[in-house]
Write an enzyme that holds these catalytic residues in place. Structure first.
Site, PDB file in Angstrom:
ATOM      1  N   CYS A  24     -10.353  -7.756   0.070  1.00 50.52           N
ATOM      2  CA  CYS A  24     -10.294  -9.207   0.217  1.00 50.52           C
ATOM      3  C   CYS A  24     -11.053  -9.688   1.438  1.00 50.52           C
ATOM      4  O   CYS A  24     -11.348 -10.864   1.552  1.00 50.52           O
ATOM      5  CB  CYS A  24      -8.861  -9.714   0.250  1.00 50.52           C
ATOM      6  SG  CYS A  24      -7.715  -8.554   0.824  1.00 50.52           S
ATOM      7  N   GLN A  59       0.822  -1.224   0.000  1.00 50.59           N
ATOM      8  CA  GLN A  59       0.000   0.000   0.000  1.00 50.59           C
ATOM      9  C   GLN A  59       0.852   1.268   0.000  1.00 50.59           C
ATOM     10  O   GLN A  59       0.423   2.302  -0.493  1.00 50.59           O
ATOM     11  CB  GLN A  59      -0.927   0.025   1.225  1.00 50.59           C
ATOM     12  CG  GLN A  59      -2.039  -1.003   1.183  1.00 50.59           C
ATOM     13  CD  GLN A  59      -3.088  -0.734   0.109  1.00 50.59           C
ATOM     14  OE1 GLN A  59      -3.282   0.397  -0.337  1.00 50.59           O
ATOM     15  NE2 GLN A  59      -3.769  -1.773  -0.328  1.00 50.59           N
TER      16      GLN A  59
HETATM   17  N1  PLP Z   1      -0.402  -6.514   1.289  1.00 47.79           N
HETATM   18  C1  PLP Z   1      -1.227  -5.463   1.401  1.00 47.79           C
HETATM   19  C2  PLP Z   1      -0.989  -4.463   2.474  1.00 47.79           C
HETATM   20  C3  PLP Z   1      -2.287  -5.305   0.505  1.00 47.79           C
HETATM   21  O1  PLP Z   1      -3.110  -4.258   0.628  1.00 47.79           O
HETATM   22  C4  PLP Z   1      -2.471  -6.275  -0.505  1.00 47.79           C
HETATM   23  C5  PLP Z   1      -3.619  -6.179  -1.433  1.00 47.79           C
HETATM   24  O2  PLP Z   1      -4.624  -5.571  -1.135  1.00 47.79           O
HETATM   25  C6  PLP Z   1      -1.561  -7.334  -0.584  1.00 47.79           C
HETATM   26  C7  PLP Z   1      -0.550  -7.430   0.330  1.00 47.79           C
HETATM   27  C8  PLP Z   1      -1.691  -8.382  -1.645  1.00 47.79           C
HETATM   28  O3  PLP Z   1      -1.259  -7.876  -2.882  1.00 47.79           O
HETATM   29  P1  PLP Z   1      -1.706  -8.598  -4.236  1.00 47.79           P
HETATM   30  O4  PLP Z   1      -3.123  -8.171  -4.504  1.00 47.79           O
HETATM   31  O5  PLP Z   1      -0.763  -8.082  -5.277  1.00 47.79           O
HETATM   32  O6  PLP Z   1      -1.580 -10.042  -4.016  1.00 47.79           O
END
Ligand code: PLP
Length: 390
Positions: A331, A186
């Site tokens: 998510c 982020q």
């Molecule tokens: N880490 C954080 C803080 C996130 O906000 C996200 C996705 O929302 C992720 C990891 C995962 O990233 P990715 O969507 O590229 O798998």
């Protein structure tokens, strides 16, 4: 996207930049070779791959990269997994090896750490109440058993920015053998983030949060990690990415990532999100509460608790009017349990259930944020009326 759509969910994903789309298209149409191939098309692909690597590293302030300093992955989640599993599965750990994280990590870290806990590692979760990392707890927890400290750079639900420089310097002082990692998915491209300055041994990144396309992430590795060969391979095969992540590189997404990273690094210096946030706060209905972190935060991520209106009900109301926001994080929005991050911030389960997240881009206008605030007010009024009628 239709003209009247108002997208305020940039922490979930971002629209690919035109420059990124152009670069991606060029790779797909013209430079579609395998970067490992030993012929002209392969060499050209390999040149583009290394240019993308140098661009991402440059956005991290690494001017003279050493071989192996950036491993491309398919996502931020994969980079987080590689960091935690890679360190944990390496050899020669003391008995009762300890991994320290926070209580508000993204599931990419939180679930991986829980898995490692089941494998016998001692996992400690530091408090981040009110969006501030408990530094005293970190100092109390560090011990000769600590092998890894992973603290996110900016929180995906509240925007809280944790003080990595102080935390990681404490780790390196007290536990010279322990390694540090930050999930900067982020934060990258929004605030200056230079691993060498903050003492981060590993940094996870994701392209689709900074106007790249989905399918590319990366893990930065410090000289210390490389020198000690501290990371155990998690994906075995043809030996791509310095042997640490086998599999033919996703060239279109990676080349787009390089372009997006370069653009993001330039944007940081004329960031307008603080004034956009101030405007939003000035027009928000008095019935809502903004969960503003007590320390630093990303101005572009705003967590808002509604008075007795479930987030999913408000999300539907806004979506019907072409306004897209999310509940907590994208998510977690399909999950039935309260967001652990909001609980860690200090919200009750009921408040967490009534919390939405607005996250805007640098191109947002004050008029758009006013439109959101009016629709939210309208939603609160009409949903209150429905409740009265019941
Ligand atoms: N880490 C954080 C803080 C996130 O906000 C996200 C996705 O929302 C992720 C990891 C995962 O990233 P990715 O969507 O590229 O798998």
């Amino acid at each position: 996207m239709k003209e009247d759509i108002l997208y305020l969910d940039h922490a979930a994903t971002t629209k690919p930049a035109d420059e990124v789309i152009a670069a991606v298209n060029e790779v797909m149409a013209q430079v579609w070779g395998n970067p490992s191939s030993v012929h002209a098309l392969g060499y050209e692909a390999s040149r583009l791959l290394e240019t993308a690597r140098a661009r991402v590293l440059s956005a991290l302030g690494v001017r003279f990269p050493k071989p192996g300093q950036l491993v491309f992955t398919a996502s931020g989640t994969e980079a987080d997994n590689l960091a935690l599993l890679g360190i944990a599965k390496a050899k020669n750990h003391p008995d009762g090896a300890q991994i320290i994280i926070t209580d508000s990590e993204h599931p990419a870290i939180a679930s991986t750490a829980s898995y490692l806990e089941q494998c016998g590692f001692d996992v400690v979760r530091l408090s981040t109440k009110n969006g501030v990392l408990d530094m005293d707890a970190l100092a109390r927890t560090l011990s000769p058993r600590t092998i890894l400290v992973s603290i996110m750079a900016a929180n995906n639900e509240t925007g809280a920015v944790y003080d990595l420089k102080s935390a990681f310097s404490l780790v390196h002082q007290r536990c010279p053998r322990a390694l540090t990692h930050t999930d900067a998915v982020q934060a990258f491209g929004k605030i200056p983030l230079f691993p060498e300055k903050i003492g981060a041994d590993m940094v996870s990144l994701s392209a689709h949060k900074i106007h790249g396309i989905k399918g590319a992430g990366a893990l930065y590795l410090s000289q210390e990690v490389l020198k000690r060969r501290a990371l155990a391979v998690q994906t075995h095969g043809g030996g791509q990415e310095g042997g640490l992540r086998s599999g033919t590189e996703a060239m279109p997404a990676i080349v787009g990532f390089g372009v997006a990273a370069e653009m993001a690094a330039k944007r940081i210096f004329n960031d307008t999100s603080a004034s956009l946030r101030a405007h939003l706060l000035s027009v928000l209905d008095a019935r809502v509460r903004v969960n503003q972190p007590a320390g630093n935060y990303l101005p572009s991520t705003v967590s808002i608790t509604l008075p007795s209106v479930k987030s999913e009900v408000m999300l539907r109301f806004l979506s019907e009017r072409g306004i897209y926001v999310s509940a907590g994080s994208a998510c977690s929005s399909h999950k039935k349990t309260a967001s652990p991050t909001l609980l860690a911030f200090g919200l009750t389960a009921r408040e967490a259930d009534c919390t939405i997240r607005v996250s805007f881009s640098e191109e947002q206008t004050m008029a758009e944020l006013s439109r959101f605030a009016s629709a939210l007010r309208e939603g609160l009024d009409s949903l209150a009326k429905i409740r009265e009628m019941r």
